[in-house]
Design a protein around this motif. Structure first.
Motif, short mmCIF file in Angstrom:
data_model
loop_
_atom_site.label_atom_id
_atom_site.label_comp_id
_atom_site.label_asym_id
_atom_site.label_seq_id
_atom_site.Cartn_x
_atom_site.Cartn_y
_atom_site.Cartn_z
N ASN A 275 0.83 -1.21 0.00
CA ASN A 275 0.00 0.00 0.00
C ASN A 275 0.86 1.27 0.00
O ASN A 275 0.57 2.24 0.69
N LEU A 276 1.93 1.25 -0.80
CA LEU A 276 2.84 2.39 -0.91
C LEU A 276 2.75 2.98 -2.30
O LEU A 276 2.95 2.27 -3.29
N LYS A 277 2.45 4.26 -2.37
CA LYS A 277 2.34 4.94 -3.66
C LYS A 277 3.55 5.84 -3.85
O LYS A 277 3.81 6.73 -3.04
N LEU A 278 4.30 5.61 -4.93
CA LEU A 278 5.49 6.39 -5.21
C LEU A 278 5.16 7.64 -6.02
O LEU A 278 4.27 7.61 -6.87
N ASP A 279 5.89 8.73 -5.74
CA ASP A 279 5.69 9.95 -6.53
C ASP A 279 6.65 9.93 -7.73
O ASP A 279 7.43 9.00 -7.91
N ASN A 280 6.59 10.97 -8.55
CA ASN A 280 7.39 11.00 -9.78
C ASN A 280 8.88 10.98 -9.50
O ASN A 280 9.66 10.35 -10.24
N VAL A 310 14.20 2.27 -2.86
CA VAL A 310 13.39 3.45 -3.13
C VAL A 310 13.57 4.41 -1.97
O VAL A 310 13.29 4.05 -0.82
N LEU A 311 14.07 5.60 -2.23
CA LEU A 311 14.33 6.56 -1.16
C LEU A 311 13.04 7.16 -0.65
O LEU A 311 12.11 7.43 -1.41
N GLY A 312 12.99 7.42 0.66
CA GLY A 312 11.83 8.03 1.27
C GLY A 312 11.66 9.47 0.87
O GLY A 312 12.63 10.16 0.50
N ARG A 313 10.42 9.96 0.99
CA ARG A 313 10.12 11.35 0.60
C ARG A 313 9.30 12.04 1.68
O ARG A 313 8.49 12.91 1.43
N GLY A 314 9.48 11.64 2.93
CA GLY A 314 8.73 12.28 4.00
C GLY A 314 7.56 11.42 4.44
O GLY A 314 7.10 10.53 3.74
N SER A 315 7.05 11.70 5.61
CA SER A 315 6.00 10.87 6.20
C SER A 315 4.70 10.89 5.41
O SER A 315 3.91 9.95 5.49
#
Length: 597
Positions: A275-280, A310-315
């Motif tokens: 249930n993880l959605k990645l951004d661009n 995949v690097l994190g992008r904040g909570s």
């Protein structure tokens, strides 16, 4: 000149070969390029990855990017930049060569990396290409010319390769990048270079492999483009020769598309399972990670699953770094069924749906099936059993994978007429190095010391002529296409275009629409096509223009009668000239390369 040099300015990797003319019994050898492999660490390697990392000021320690010829270096080119791409995708320029042929952007404007906000840390496609070439030049001069300035790269014969499908504009931009780096180069098409490499590798026995009437299909699938070329074996007074008989259109479809497809597949798996959605931003980084995983997984049947980070992008998106993996079975399913599906020769690629990659500024193909593009190419240029390929030469990083080669051979065999001989694959050298090796060999061909493939211009070129007609409601006068240079014209040739009635406006810039074709072999200079916009064999290029200053006796806006003169230079670029009726009235037509909405 002491050295013959061949450079493959690749989408993913750049490779350089050289031949020492003064050494006894010398053979072409690879030039190992010094480059950064880690921050503050350098190493010489067989290839220079075509990646450019542009860090922010102060992002790295002082001297971290230093090279022997550039102690204050601020841009990393090569292996270190490639390693940075998954972690810092908005600071790394990739696929520079693909951007050189992007007609919908200004290729001289600082636009790369595409998603970067800091405009001061962007480069144009031409400048990025120049820097890659300049890195090769500096690395060469550091070693080969350390004790003799005459050995500097700018003093040698240099052959630079381009895709066969590159049009006149992309070729001119490539030459400009090399010229701005200080090199005078001659262009050679990559499929021809690959075949020259095969001839070199099989110098003693190639005559036993092919015979008159055979047709060799060069299937070149690299990081950014798919290039198809056909070469026919001909009998020249009892001697075997070669003639290039067909070139495919520009197909912006290759390893980059496959990497992105793998990334979207992995992203969908993450969303479904975690249930993880990645951004661009994360998708871009994941794409680079998938590229590295693909190269390992496709190289061996025993390759183990490759981890992907995949690097994190904040909570709000992902709290921390996510690790998943990609295995060989998943990747083969993505590549073979998505890009190399079984199809009939009557299938045509779909062009009614645009790829999501269009948002990045590159005009990628709508249909990802390489096999359908190959079907269209063979159907356009071949007919009958005697015209079907007898041999296939694979080139490009994608074709290194045995499953890809096997699938392509299966597809070709299914198209083969019953009476045609079996299609066989030519044994080849390393696809990563063949183009640079072939370019080096071609430099020797130009000296008259090896067999030459008859080729010439891969495109026929046309100028659009507006019809002079009265205004009719609801009817737009068609644009005629005047052939200025025919397909197959040899480099270094020129021709006058026999067409009267052209006028060049004085005192202001005059523009002409411009078209090209890879299939209209019968058109000669002066041939007129009545309706260029509705002729499917023609592709429109950026307009060309010229400015004729008005003298005191001619009011601005007047028409001066002119004749057109076309030249295909020794370099391999196109020149068109307007010649007036008075002495010294001669003006070069220039491509308008600035992007226009």
């Amino acid at each position: 000149m002491k050295y013959l040099v061949g450079i493959d300015l690749g989408t993913t990797n750049t490779v350089m070969y050289y031949h020492d003319l003064e050494a006894e019994d010398s053979q072409p050898q690879i030039f190992k390029v010094l480059q950064l492999t880690e921050s503050g660490e350098t190493e010489s390697r067989d290839s220079l990855p075509s990646f450019l990392y542009l860090p922010e000021d102060g992002e790295l320690p002082q001297g971290a990017l230093a090279l022997p010829w550039a102690p204050e270096n601020s841009v990393a080119i090569g292996e270190f930049a490639r390693k940075c791409a998954p972690k810092l995708p908005n600071k790394v320029i990739v696929s520079t060569k693909s951007w050189l042929c992007a007609e919908n952007i200004d290729r001289n404007a600082a636009i790369l990396p595409w998603h970067r906000e800091n405009q001061d840390k962007k480069l144009s496609p031409v400048e990025a290409s120049r820097r890659i070439i300049a890195h090769l030049q500096a690395a060469w001069n550091q070693i080969m010319a350390a004790n003799d300035p005459d050995n500097r790269l700018e003093n040698q014969t240099v052959i630079l390769t381009v895709p066969a499908s590159f049009d006149a504009v992309a070729r001119e931009l490539t030459v400009n990048a090399a010229r701005e780096a200080g090199l005078q180069v001659v262009l050679l098409e990559e499929p021809l270079a690959a075949f020259y490499a095969w001839l070199h590798e099989h110098e003693s026995d190639w005559r036993k492999t092919v015979q008159p009437g055979n047709i060799i299909l060069v299937c070149d699938i690299g990081g950014g483009t798919s290039d198809f070329t056909m070469i026919k074996v001909v009998d020249e007074d009892g001697n075997l020769g070669f003639e290039r008989i067909a070139v495919g259109r520009h197909i912006l479809l290759g390893g980059d598309n496959m990497d992105l497809t793998a990334a979207y597949t992995v992203a969908a798996k993450l969303q479904k399972e975690q249930n993880l959605k990645l951004d661009n931003y994360q998708i871009t980084g994941l794409t680079h990670a998938c590229r590295q995983a693909k190269e390992i997984l496709m190289s061996s049947e025993d390759a183990t699953p490759q981890p992907l980070t995949v690097l994190g992008r904040g909570s709000s998106v992902i709290g921390g770094t996510i690790t998943t993996e990609l295995n060989r079975e998943e990747l083969l399913d993505i590549l073979l069924e998505g890009f190399f599906p079984q199809c009939s020769q009557e299938n045509k690629p779909a062009r009614n749906v645009r790829s999501g990659l269009r948002a990045m500024g590159l005009n990628y193909e709508s249909d990802p099936a390489v096999t359908r593009h190959l079907a269209e190419f063979t159907a356009q240029h071949l007919s009958g059993s005697e015209a079907f390929p007898t041999h296939v030469l694979f080139n490009g990083g994608v074709t290194k994978a045995p499953p890809v080669r096997k699938r392509l051979m299966q597809v070709l065999e299914s198209w083969k007429p019953e009476t045609a001989p079996e299609v066989s694959a030519l044994t080849d050298s390393n696809p990563d190095q063949a183009v640079a090796l072939g370019a080096c060999c071609y430099a020797n061909v130009r000296r008259g010391e090896a067999i030459r493939i008859k080729a010439g211009s891969s495109h026929a070129y046309y100028v659009g002529i507006e019809s002079s007609m009265p205004a009719v409601p609801g009817f737009t006068p068609p644009v005629q296409a005047l052939c200025t240079l025919p397909l197959g014209l040899e480099e270094g040739s020129a021709c006058d275009i026999p067409f009267d009635g052209l006028g060049l406006v004085v005192g202001e810039t005059t523009s002409f629409r411009f078209f090209s074709s890879t299939t209209r072999r019968e058109d000669m200079p002066g041939t007129v096509i009545d309706d260029a916009e509705n002729t499917p064999e023609l592709e429109e290029l950026p307009p060309i223009s010229a400015t004729l200053p008005a003298d005191g006796n001619i009011p601005p806006g007047s028409l001066i009668p002119v004749k057109l003169h076309g030249e295909l230079t020794e370099t391999g670029t196109l020149q068109l000239w307007c010649t007036g009726q008075q002495p010294n009235q001669r003006w070069k037509l220039e491509f308008e390369l600035r992007h226009q909405e």
